[in-house]
Design a protein around this motif. Structure first.
Motif, PDB file in Angstrom:
ATOM      1  N   LEU A 108      41.503  54.132  44.260  1.00  0.00           N
ATOM      2  CA  LEU A 108      42.805  53.452  45.138  1.00  0.00           C
ATOM      3  C   LEU A 108      42.556  51.863  44.806  1.00  0.00           C
ATOM      4  CD1 LEU A 108      44.990  53.931  46.869  1.00  0.00           C
ATOM      5  CD2 LEU A 108      43.607  53.750  48.797  1.00  0.00           C
ATOM      6  N   LEU A 109      43.526  51.500  43.989  1.00  0.00           N
ATOM      7  CA  LEU A 109      43.291  49.914  43.744  1.00  0.00           C
ATOM      8  C   LEU A 109      44.596  49.260  44.203  1.00  0.00           C
ATOM      9  CD1 LEU A 109      42.274  50.501  40.005  1.00  0.00           C
ATOM     10  CD2 LEU A 109      40.954  49.907  41.852  1.00  0.00           C
ATOM     11  N   TRP A 110      44.364  47.970  44.319  1.00  0.00           N
ATOM     12  CA  TRP A 110      45.304  46.985  44.360  1.00  0.00           C
ATOM     13  C   TRP A 110      46.383  47.210  43.408  1.00  0.00           C
ATOM     14  CZ3 TRP A 110      41.592  42.434  45.474  1.00  0.00           C
ATOM     15  CH2 TRP A 110      41.082  42.316  46.731  1.00  0.00           C
ATOM     16  N   SER A 111      47.875  46.943  43.696  1.00  0.00           N
ATOM     17  CA  SER A 111      48.675  47.197  42.498  1.00  0.00           C
ATOM     18  C   SER A 111      48.175  46.171  41.542  1.00  0.00           C
ATOM     19  CB  SER A 111      50.104  46.875  43.081  1.00  0.00           C
ATOM     20  OG  SER A 111      50.319  45.630  43.563  1.00  0.00           O
ATOM     21  N   ASP A 112      48.066  44.834  41.490  1.00  0.00           N
ATOM     22  CA  ASP A 112      47.700  44.035  40.424  1.00  0.00           C
ATOM     23  C   ASP A 112      46.386  44.379  39.810  1.00  0.00           C
ATOM     24  OD1 ASP A 112      49.923  42.623  41.037  1.00  0.00           O
ATOM     25  OD2 ASP A 112      48.849  41.144  42.066  1.00  0.00           O
ATOM     26  N   VAL A 113      45.401  44.958  40.591  1.00  0.00           N
ATOM     27  CA  VAL A 113      44.221  45.297  39.849  1.00  0.00           C
ATOM     28  C   VAL A 113      44.499  46.426  39.083  1.00  0.00           C
ATOM     29  CG1 VAL A 113      41.963  46.269  40.401  1.00  0.00           C
ATOM     30  CG2 VAL A 113      42.944  44.166  41.535  1.00  0.00           C
ATOM     31  N   HIS A 114      45.186  47.565  39.581  1.00  0.00           N
ATOM     32  CA  HIS A 114      45.635  48.720  39.061  1.00  0.00           C
ATOM     33  C   HIS A 114      46.292  48.439  37.512  1.00  0.00           C
ATOM     34  CE1 HIS A 114      48.264  52.571  38.955  1.00  0.00           C
ATOM     35  NE2 HIS A 114      47.371  52.751  37.857  1.00  0.00           N
ATOM     36  N   LYS A 115      47.024  47.344  37.244  1.00  0.00           N
ATOM     37  CA  LYS A 115      47.604  46.988  36.151  1.00  0.00           C
ATOM     38  C   LYS A 115      46.417  46.584  35.213  1.00  0.00           C
ATOM     39  CE  LYS A 115      52.231  46.051  37.964  1.00  0.00           C
ATOM     40  NZ  LYS A 115      52.484  45.224  39.239  1.00  0.00           N
ATOM     41  N   MET A 116      45.770  45.941  35.624  1.00  0.00           N
ATOM     42  CA  MET A 116      44.581  45.392  34.923  1.00  0.00           C
ATOM     43  C   MET A 116      43.485  46.484  34.513  1.00  0.00           C
ATOM     44  SD  MET A 116      43.349  41.898  37.050  1.00  0.00           S
ATOM     45  CE  MET A 116      41.703  41.504  35.854  1.00  0.00           C
ATOM     46  N   PHE A 117      43.115  47.393  35.341  1.00  0.00           N
ATOM     47  CA  PHE A 117      42.468  48.685  35.161  1.00  0.00           C
ATOM     48  C   PHE A 117      43.402  49.619  33.851  1.00  0.00           C
ATOM     49  CE2 PHE A 117      40.876  52.880  35.825  1.00  0.00           C
ATOM     50  CZ  PHE A 117      39.605  52.383  36.049  1.00  0.00           C
ATOM     51  N   ASP A 118      44.465  49.749  34.059  1.00  0.00           N
ATOM     52  CA  ASP A 118      45.268  50.461  33.001  1.00  0.00           C
ATOM     53  C   ASP A 118      45.200  49.862  31.589  1.00  0.00           C
ATOM     54  OD1 ASP A 118      45.679  52.307  34.993  1.00  0.00           O
ATOM     55  OD2 ASP A 118      47.936  51.821  34.944  1.00  0.00           O
ATOM     56  N   GLN A 119      45.320  48.499  31.687  1.00  0.00           N
ATOM     57  CA  GLN A 119      45.109  47.998  30.325  1.00  0.00           C
ATOM     58  C   GLN A 119      43.904  47.505  29.692  1.00  0.00           C
ATOM     59  OE1 GLN A 119      47.940  44.594  29.681  1.00  0.00           O
ATOM     60  NE2 GLN A 119      49.624  46.109  30.155  1.00  0.00           N
TER      61      GLN A 119
ATOM     62  N   PHE B  43      37.447  41.613  31.890  1.00  0.00           N
ATOM     63  CA  PHE B  43      37.570  41.103  30.572  1.00  0.00           C
ATOM     64  C   PHE B  43      38.483  40.287  30.426  1.00  0.00           C
ATOM     65  CE2 PHE B  43      35.554  45.346  30.460  1.00  0.00           C
ATOM     66  CZ  PHE B  43      34.487  45.275  29.612  1.00  0.00           C
ATOM     67  N   GLY B  44      38.205  38.740  30.670  1.00  0.00           N
ATOM     68  CA  GLY B  44      39.359  37.821  30.780  1.00  0.00           C
ATOM     69  C   GLY B  44      39.228  36.949  32.081  1.00  0.00           C
ATOM     70  N   VAL B  45      40.278  36.440  32.528  1.00  0.00           N
ATOM     71  CA  VAL B  45      40.415  35.660  33.696  1.00  0.00           C
ATOM     72  C   VAL B  45      40.249  36.652  34.912  1.00  0.00           C
ATOM     73  CG1 VAL B  45      41.847  34.096  34.968  1.00  0.00           C
ATOM     74  CG2 VAL B  45      41.830  33.856  32.485  1.00  0.00           C
ATOM     75  N   ASP B  46      39.334  36.217  35.943  1.00  0.00           N
ATOM     76  CA  ASP B  46      39.135  37.044  36.959  1.00  0.00           C
ATOM     77  C   ASP B  46      39.811  36.268  38.033  1.00  0.00           C
ATOM     78  OD1 ASP B  46      38.052  38.577  39.035  1.00  0.00           O
ATOM     79  OD2 ASP B  46      36.049  37.635  38.912  1.00  0.00           O
ATOM     80  N   ASN B  47      41.100  36.489  38.316  1.00  0.00           N
ATOM     81  CA  ASN B  47      41.892  35.950  39.104  1.00  0.00           C
ATOM     82  C   ASN B  47      41.524  36.464  40.775  1.00  0.00           C
ATOM     83  OD1 ASN B  47      43.345  33.906  37.631  1.00  0.00           O
ATOM     84  ND2 ASN B  47      44.734  35.955  37.169  1.00  0.00           N
ATOM     85  N   PHE B  48      41.038  37.617  41.046  1.00  0.00           N
ATOM     86  CA  PHE B  48      40.771  38.290  42.117  1.00  0.00           C
ATOM     87  C   PHE B  48      39.284  38.220  42.466  1.00  0.00           C
ATOM     88  CE2 PHE B  48      44.327  40.242  40.179  1.00  0.00           C
ATOM     89  CZ  PHE B  48      45.349  40.025  41.180  1.00  0.00           C
ATOM     90  N   GLY B  49      38.479  37.609  41.981  1.00  0.00           N
ATOM     91  CA  GLY B  49      36.876  37.528  42.127  1.00  0.00           C
ATOM     92  C   GLY B  49      36.335  38.733  42.207  1.00  0.00           C
ATOM     93  N   MET B  50      36.692  39.638  41.088  1.00  0.00           N
ATOM     94  CA  MET B  50      36.085  41.163  41.167  1.00  0.00           C
ATOM     95  C   MET B  50      34.922  41.012  40.163  1.00  0.00           C
ATOM     96  SD  MET B  50      38.250  42.926  42.796  1.00  0.00           S
ATOM     97  CE  MET B  50      38.209  44.568  42.300  1.00  0.00           C
ATOM     98  N   ASP B  51      34.955  40.263  39.378  1.00  0.00           N
ATOM     99  CA  ASP B  51      33.522  40.294  38.170  1.00  0.00           C
ATOM    100  C   ASP B  51      32.470  40.486  38.906  1.00  0.00           C
ATOM    101  OD1 ASP B  51      32.969  40.761  35.420  1.00  0.00           O
ATOM    102  OD2 ASP B  51      32.222  38.706  35.655  1.00  0.00           O
ATOM    103  N   GLY B  52      31.455  41.332  38.654  1.00  0.00           N
ATOM    104  CA  GLY B  52      30.300  41.389  39.251  1.00  0.00           C
ATOM    105  C   GLY B  52      30.299  42.102  40.382  1.00  0.00           C
ATOM    106  N   ARG B  53      31.113  42.399  41.298  1.00  0.00           N
ATOM    107  CA  ARG B  53      31.126  43.028  42.477  1.00  0.00           C
ATOM    108  C   ARG B  53      30.785  44.503  41.851  1.00  0.00           C
ATOM    109  NH1 ARG B  53      36.374  41.592  46.166  1.00  0.00           N
ATOM    110  NH2 ARG B  53      35.186  42.748  47.262  1.00  0.00           N
ATOM    111  N   VAL B  54      30.438  45.204  43.174  1.00  0.00           N
ATOM    112  CA  VAL B  54      29.976  46.806  42.905  1.00  0.00           C
ATOM    113  C   VAL B  54      31.208  47.682  43.569  1.00  0.00           C
ATOM    114  CG1 VAL B  54      28.311  48.245  43.527  1.00  0.00           C
ATOM    115  CG2 VAL B  54      27.714  46.190  42.888  1.00  0.00           C
ATOM    116  N   LEU B  55      31.226  48.656  42.905  1.00  0.00           N
ATOM    117  CA  LEU B  55      32.345  49.708  43.585  1.00  0.00           C
ATOM    118  C   LEU B  55      31.965  50.235  45.085  1.00  0.00           C
ATOM    119  CD1 LEU B  55      35.077  51.514  42.688  1.00  0.00           C
ATOM    120  CD2 LEU B  55      33.398  53.261  41.918  1.00  0.00           C
TER     121      LEU B  55
END
Length: 186
Positions: free
Chosen positions: A53-64, A80-92
């Motif tokens: 279950l992902l935010w819609s914008d994050v879902h699009k990034m995940f699909d690509q 992989f690229g610009v981290d607009n949501f501060g997700m890089d390095g976080r843990v599931l």
């Protein structure tokens, strides 16, 4: 972001893309899902174990393949690229991967997605990522037909549209989709 009780910004994301179900079946990726009985006679691609279950914008990034989760690195999220949501390095979230939950996300499917992301972003050889944002007035069919991976892209587009049509009108493809399919056969 969402507030407590408001889930409108979220979408269910397939880890292994629904558009590639033919590969799912051909290579038996369903073996990595164990919350659906093999005797059920249905594809396991829609299992909770193949979803997040992902935010819609994050879902699009995940699909690509621009964002992925590495189960071999403590479920670290890699952007992989610009981290607009501060997700890089976080843990599931541990709730998604709790081995006591029979519907926990499949490590093997996360690993598959992470490897595709590496191939797509580091080596440029993973599953192709297609442009979906055509400028107004663009002949989308011509762009698809004359672009790279034309047949694969067209098949994915049709599969997605047929799937959408099935959800809206009980499984009957629209006349427009049938006409599009016939046009593609020419």
């Amino acid at each position: 972001m969402s507030t407590a009780g408001n889930w409108t910004a979220f979408e269910a994301a397939h880890i292994f893309p629904l558009e590639l179900e033919i590969l799912w079946l051909e290579f038996n990726y369903g073996r990595w899902v164990d919350d659906i009985d093999d005797d059920a006679g249905i594809s396991k691609i829609n299992s909770c174990q193949n979803g997040l279950l992902l935010w819609s914008d994050v879902h699009k990034m995940f699909d690509q393949y621009l964002l992925s989760v590495n189960p071999d690195d403590n479920y670290k999220i890699t952007v992989f690229g610009v981290d607009n949501f501060g997700m890089d390095g976080r843990v599931l979230d541990p709730m998604c991967r709790n081995p006591e939950d029979p519907h926990h996300v499949s490590d093997q499917l996360l690993r598959w997605h992470f490897r595709q992301s590496i191939l797509a972003n580091v080596r440029g050889e993973g599953e192709p990522v297609f442009e979906h944002d055509f400028p107004p007035g663009t002949d989308m069919m011509k762009e698809i037909r004359e672009g790279p991976y034309a047949q694969e892209r067209f098949e994915r587009e049709l599969a997605a549209r047929f799937r959408d049509a099935e959800g809206k009108d009980g499984g009957c493809p629209t006349e427009e989709l049938v006409a599009t399919w016939r046009w593609a056969q020419v």
